[in-house]
Motif scaffolding. Structure first.
Motif, PDB file in Angstrom:
ATOM      1  N   ALA A  16      42.580 -74.348  42.256  1.00  0.00           N
ATOM      2  CA  ALA A  16      41.212 -74.536  41.753  1.00  0.00           C
ATOM      3  C   ALA A  16      40.385 -73.830  42.685  1.00  0.00           C
ATOM      4  O   ALA A  16      39.523 -73.047  42.063  1.00  0.00           O
ATOM      5  N   VAL A  17      40.255 -73.862  43.765  1.00  0.00           N
ATOM      6  CA  VAL A  17      39.486 -72.986  44.687  1.00  0.00           C
ATOM      7  C   VAL A  17      39.837 -71.822  44.670  1.00  0.00           C
ATOM      8  O   VAL A  17      38.638 -70.756  44.606  1.00  0.00           O
ATOM      9  N   ARG A  18      41.052 -71.032  44.529  1.00  0.00           N
ATOM     10  CA  ARG A  18      41.252 -69.746  44.324  1.00  0.00           C
ATOM     11  C   ARG A  18      40.803 -69.336  43.053  1.00  0.00           C
ATOM     12  O   ARG A  18      40.297 -68.033  42.785  1.00  0.00           O
ATOM     13  N   GLN A  19      40.775 -70.118  42.112  1.00  0.00           N
ATOM     14  CA  GLN A  19      40.162 -69.799  40.645  1.00  0.00           C
ATOM     15  C   GLN A  19      38.829 -69.417  40.975  1.00  0.00           C
ATOM     16  O   GLN A  19      38.273 -68.657  40.160  1.00  0.00           O
ATOM     17  N   LEU A  20      37.901 -70.585  41.746  1.00  0.00           N
ATOM     18  CA  LEU A  20      36.542 -70.318  41.897  1.00  0.00           C
ATOM     19  C   LEU A  20      36.289 -69.107  42.718  1.00  0.00           C
ATOM     20  O   LEU A  20      35.140 -68.213  42.350  1.00  0.00           O
ATOM     21  N   VAL A  40      27.180 -79.052  47.784  1.00  0.00           N
ATOM     22  CA  VAL A  40      27.347 -77.969  47.996  1.00  0.00           C
ATOM     23  C   VAL A  40      27.878 -77.504  49.523  1.00  0.00           C
ATOM     24  O   VAL A  40      28.765 -76.939  49.745  1.00  0.00           O
ATOM     25  N   VAL A  41      27.066 -78.343  50.368  1.00  0.00           N
ATOM     26  CA  VAL A  41      27.599 -78.146  51.961  1.00  0.00           C
ATOM     27  C   VAL A  41      28.983 -78.787  52.165  1.00  0.00           C
ATOM     28  O   VAL A  41      29.542 -78.180  52.802  1.00  0.00           O
ATOM     29  N   ARG A  42      29.268 -79.800  51.375  1.00  0.00           N
ATOM     30  CA  ARG A  42      30.825 -80.194  51.526  1.00  0.00           C
ATOM     31  C   ARG A  42      31.807 -79.350  51.043  1.00  0.00           C
ATOM     32  O   ARG A  42      33.096 -79.565  51.302  1.00  0.00           O
ATOM     33  N   THR A  43      31.443 -78.460  50.274  1.00  0.00           N
ATOM     34  CA  THR A  43      32.452 -77.261  50.089  1.00  0.00           C
ATOM     35  C   THR A  43      33.035 -76.546  51.223  1.00  0.00           C
ATOM     36  O   THR A  43      34.184 -75.929  51.173  1.00  0.00           O
ATOM     37  N   SER A  44      32.402 -76.757  52.193  1.00  0.00           N
ATOM     38  CA  SER A  44      32.744 -76.145  53.560  1.00  0.00           C
ATOM     39  C   SER A  44      34.201 -76.598  54.104  1.00  0.00           C
ATOM     40  O   SER A  44      34.963 -76.026  54.826  1.00  0.00           O
ATOM     41  N   VAL A  45      34.741 -77.758  53.495  1.00  0.00           N
ATOM     42  CA  VAL A  45      36.055 -78.021  53.768  1.00  0.00           C
ATOM     43  C   VAL A  45      37.201 -77.677  53.035  1.00  0.00           C
ATOM     44  O   VAL A  45      38.242 -78.056  53.391  1.00  0.00           O
ATOM     45  N   LEU A  46      36.685 -77.079  51.950  1.00  0.00           N
ATOM     46  CA  LEU A  46      37.927 -76.686  51.023  1.00  0.00           C
ATOM     47  C   LEU A  46      38.775 -75.722  51.688  1.00  0.00           C
ATOM     48  O   LEU A  46      40.003 -75.960  51.401  1.00  0.00           O
ATOM     49  N   TRP A  50      35.661 -70.758  52.772  1.00  0.00           N
ATOM     50  CA  TRP A  50      34.454 -71.591  52.253  1.00  0.00           C
ATOM     51  C   TRP A  50      33.701 -72.246  53.437  1.00  0.00           C
ATOM     52  O   TRP A  50      32.589 -72.976  53.154  1.00  0.00           O
ATOM     53  N   SER A  51      34.175 -72.098  54.631  1.00  0.00           N
ATOM     54  CA  SER A  51      33.427 -72.913  55.480  1.00  0.00           C
ATOM     55  C   SER A  51      31.932 -72.759  55.822  1.00  0.00           C
ATOM     56  O   SER A  51      31.465 -73.635  56.406  1.00  0.00           O
ATOM     57  N   ARG A  53      30.466 -70.746  53.282  1.00  0.00           N
ATOM     58  CA  ARG A  53      29.856 -70.006  52.134  1.00  0.00           C
ATOM     59  C   ARG A  53      28.668 -70.770  51.261  1.00  0.00           C
ATOM     60  O   ARG A  53      27.792 -70.025  50.974  1.00  0.00           O
ATOM     61  N   TRP A  54      28.259 -72.147  51.632  1.00  0.00           N
ATOM     62  CA  TRP A  54      27.029 -72.519  51.175  1.00  0.00           C
ATOM     63  C   TRP A  54      25.804 -72.135  51.775  1.00  0.00           C
ATOM     64  O   TRP A  54      24.909 -72.115  51.175  1.00  0.00           O
ATOM     65  N   GLU A  55      26.135 -71.346  52.906  1.00  0.00           N
ATOM     66  CA  GLU A  55      24.881 -71.048  53.495  1.00  0.00           C
ATOM     67  C   GLU A  55      24.405 -69.683  52.459  1.00  0.00           C
ATOM     68  O   GLU A  55      23.000 -69.264  52.750  1.00  0.00           O
ATOM     69  N   SER A  56      25.023 -68.981  51.813  1.00  0.00           N
ATOM     70  CA  SER A  56      24.641 -67.801  51.190  1.00  0.00           C
ATOM     71  C   SER A  56      24.341 -68.155  49.736  1.00  0.00           C
ATOM     72  O   SER A  56      23.868 -67.512  48.943  1.00  0.00           O
ATOM     73  N   VAL A  57      24.403 -69.588  49.462  1.00  0.00           N
ATOM     74  CA  VAL A  57      23.915 -70.055  48.040  1.00  0.00           C
ATOM     75  C   VAL A  57      22.310 -70.120  47.894  1.00  0.00           C
ATOM     76  O   VAL A  57      21.817 -70.972  48.626  1.00  0.00           O
ATOM     77  N   PRO A  58      21.598 -69.190  46.862  1.00  0.00           N
ATOM     78  CA  PRO A  58      20.253 -69.307  47.086  1.00  0.00           C
ATOM     79  C   PRO A  58      19.983 -70.580  46.129  1.00  0.00           C
ATOM     80  O   PRO A  58      20.782 -71.128  45.370  1.00  0.00           O
ATOM     81  N   ASP A  59      18.673 -71.008  45.899  1.00  0.00           N
ATOM     82  CA  ASP A  59      18.103 -71.781  44.874  1.00  0.00           C
ATOM     83  C   ASP A  59      18.469 -73.272  45.177  1.00  0.00           C
ATOM     84  O   ASP A  59      18.553 -74.047  44.107  1.00  0.00           O
ATOM     85  N   LEU A  60      18.762 -73.668  46.509  1.00  0.00           N
ATOM     86  CA  LEU A  60      19.225 -74.969  46.600  1.00  0.00           C
ATOM     87  C   LEU A  60      18.046 -75.705  46.537  1.00  0.00           C
ATOM     88  O   LEU A  60      17.023 -75.546  46.877  1.00  0.00           O
ATOM     89  N   GLU A  61      18.241 -77.174  46.057  1.00  0.00           N
ATOM     90  CA  GLU A  61      17.383 -78.154  46.254  1.00  0.00           C
ATOM     91  C   GLU A  61      17.987 -79.361  47.308  1.00  0.00           C
ATOM     92  O   GLU A  61      18.816 -80.073  47.283  1.00  0.00           O
ATOM     93  N   ILE A  62      17.164 -79.237  48.444  1.00  0.00           N
ATOM     94  CA  ILE A  62      17.286 -80.024  49.609  1.00  0.00           C
ATOM     95  C   ILE A  62      16.473 -81.120  49.623  1.00  0.00           C
ATOM     96  O   ILE A  62      15.331 -80.988  49.499  1.00  0.00           O
ATOM     97  N   ASP A  63      17.300 -82.663  49.847  1.00  0.00           N
ATOM     98  CA  ASP A  63      16.358 -83.625  49.855  1.00  0.00           C
ATOM     99  C   ASP A  63      17.164 -84.495  51.318  1.00  0.00           C
ATOM    100  O   ASP A  63      18.119 -84.686  51.297  1.00  0.00           O
ATOM    101  N   LEU A  64      16.083 -84.567  52.067  1.00  0.00           N
ATOM    102  CA  LEU A  64      16.191 -85.505  53.344  1.00  0.00           C
ATOM    103  C   LEU A  64      15.433 -86.637  53.043  1.00  0.00           C
ATOM    104  O   LEU A  64      14.284 -86.713  53.135  1.00  0.00           O
ATOM    105  N   ASP A  65      16.035 -87.776  53.411  1.00  0.00           N
ATOM    106  CA  ASP A  65      15.528 -89.262  53.355  1.00  0.00           C
ATOM    107  C   ASP A  65      15.958 -89.963  54.344  1.00  0.00           C
ATOM    108  O   ASP A  65      16.725 -89.768  55.256  1.00  0.00           O
TER     109      ASP A  65
END
Length: 299
Positions: A16-20, A40-46, A50-51, A53-65
């Motif tokens: 499935a990852v190779r298809q992505l 998105v950050v958790r995709t780093s374990v795929l 992908w370790s 790759r999330w760092e290059s994704v634009p338009d993230l919505e980040i919620d720290l609480d």
């Protein structure tokens, strides 16, 4: 909420990852940007590829609480994420780290931030003025301190929504700075909420601005809530608001008010809520709700 990071080693990529991986980058990033940033950050374990790759994704919505376990690691993710950033929300910071909040805002300020929501412990935010004024469209501040902006700052002129609650304008002429902040966004501002605004420096006679009331006039404003009950903050007037549809206003009876002028400015509203703040009991009394009104209804 963003994860604080795990020590799992990347696994070999499943089918499935190779298809992505076969998807064009713009399509893949658009899909990822629609997910919660933590996922998105958790995709780093795929896989190894992908370790980061999330760092290059634009338009993230980040919620720290307050669910964040490791604030140091979580805040570090703000620096690693790509620009532009769709939105950042920070709240629930431990008191021992509250002085770091302004630095975290500076980290994302240059990433074409579009939405920023901060709930802090009366933390000064000079770095707020480093945000791209043309990109920032939504700003919400709760229990924050706004110092005077740098001389070259011309205002957040791309705002569509401004929400300030328990915000203190430190330094001189805070009411003028608030008025200028609203006026700078006049061409685009559609939603405005001001509640419990305080000014550190006030004029004679109980805090009223020496230059007269500050004015709220926005040609495209559609939604307005005013709960300005602190001394001096209630010294406001409503100007031209031709597109205003909804208004919720809490008045302070101890401060002067031109009611005729106020109701004239509200002539376009279809739903109006008015309450009166009782300084003796600190409660809102005499609440009135009227739908589909016109100025003629008050004559």
């Amino acid at each position: 909420m963003l994860p604080t990071g795990d020590s799992h080693q990347p696994l070999p990529a499943p089918p499935a990852v190779r298809q992505l991986d076969d998807l064009p980058c713009d399509v893949l990033y658009k899909l990822l940007a629609g997910l919660p940033a933590g996922d998105v950050v958790r995709t780093s374990v795929l896989s190894q590829a992908w370790s980061s790759r999330w760092e290059s994704v634009p338009d993230l919505e980040i919620d720290l609480d307050d669910r964040v376990r490791d604030w140091e690691s979580a805040a570090g993710l703000l620096e690693r994420c790509a620009a532009p950033v769709r939105g950042v929300s920070i709240r629930g910071i431990p008191l021992r780290l509250s002085d770091r909040a302004d630095g975290w805002v500076r980290t994302v300020a240059g990433k074409s931030l579009r939405s920023l929501s901060l709930a802090l412990d009366m933390t000064p935010l000079p770095s707020l003025f480093a945000c791209n004024p043309a990109a920032l469209a939504e700003l919400k501040l709760v229990t924050c301190v706004l110092p005077p902006p740098p001389p070259a700052f011309t205002g957040f002129h791309g705002l569509t929504a401004l929400d300030l609650d328990f915000v203190l304008f430190s330094g001189e002429k805070g009411w003028e700075r608030l008025e200028a902040m609203i006026s700078a966004a006049a061409p685009t501002l559609e939603k405005l909420r001001l509640a419990n605004i305080g000014f550190h420096d006030v004029g004679p006679g109980g805090g009223f601005p020496v230059h007269g009331p500050w004015i709220i006039q926005e040609p495209n404003l559609r939604w307005l809530e005013l709960r300005l009950t602190m001394a001096g903050a209630g010294s406001w007037e409503l100007g031209h608001l031709p597109k205003l549809y909804y208004a919720n206003i809490t008045l302070n009876a101890q401060e002067p008010r031109d009611y005729g002028s106020m109701l004239t400015a509200l002539s376009s509203v279809r739903e109006l809520e008015i309450g009166n703040f009782d300084c003796a009991t600190f409660q809102v009394r005499a609440y009135i709700t009227t739908a589909y009104i016109s100025v003629d209804d008050f004559k």
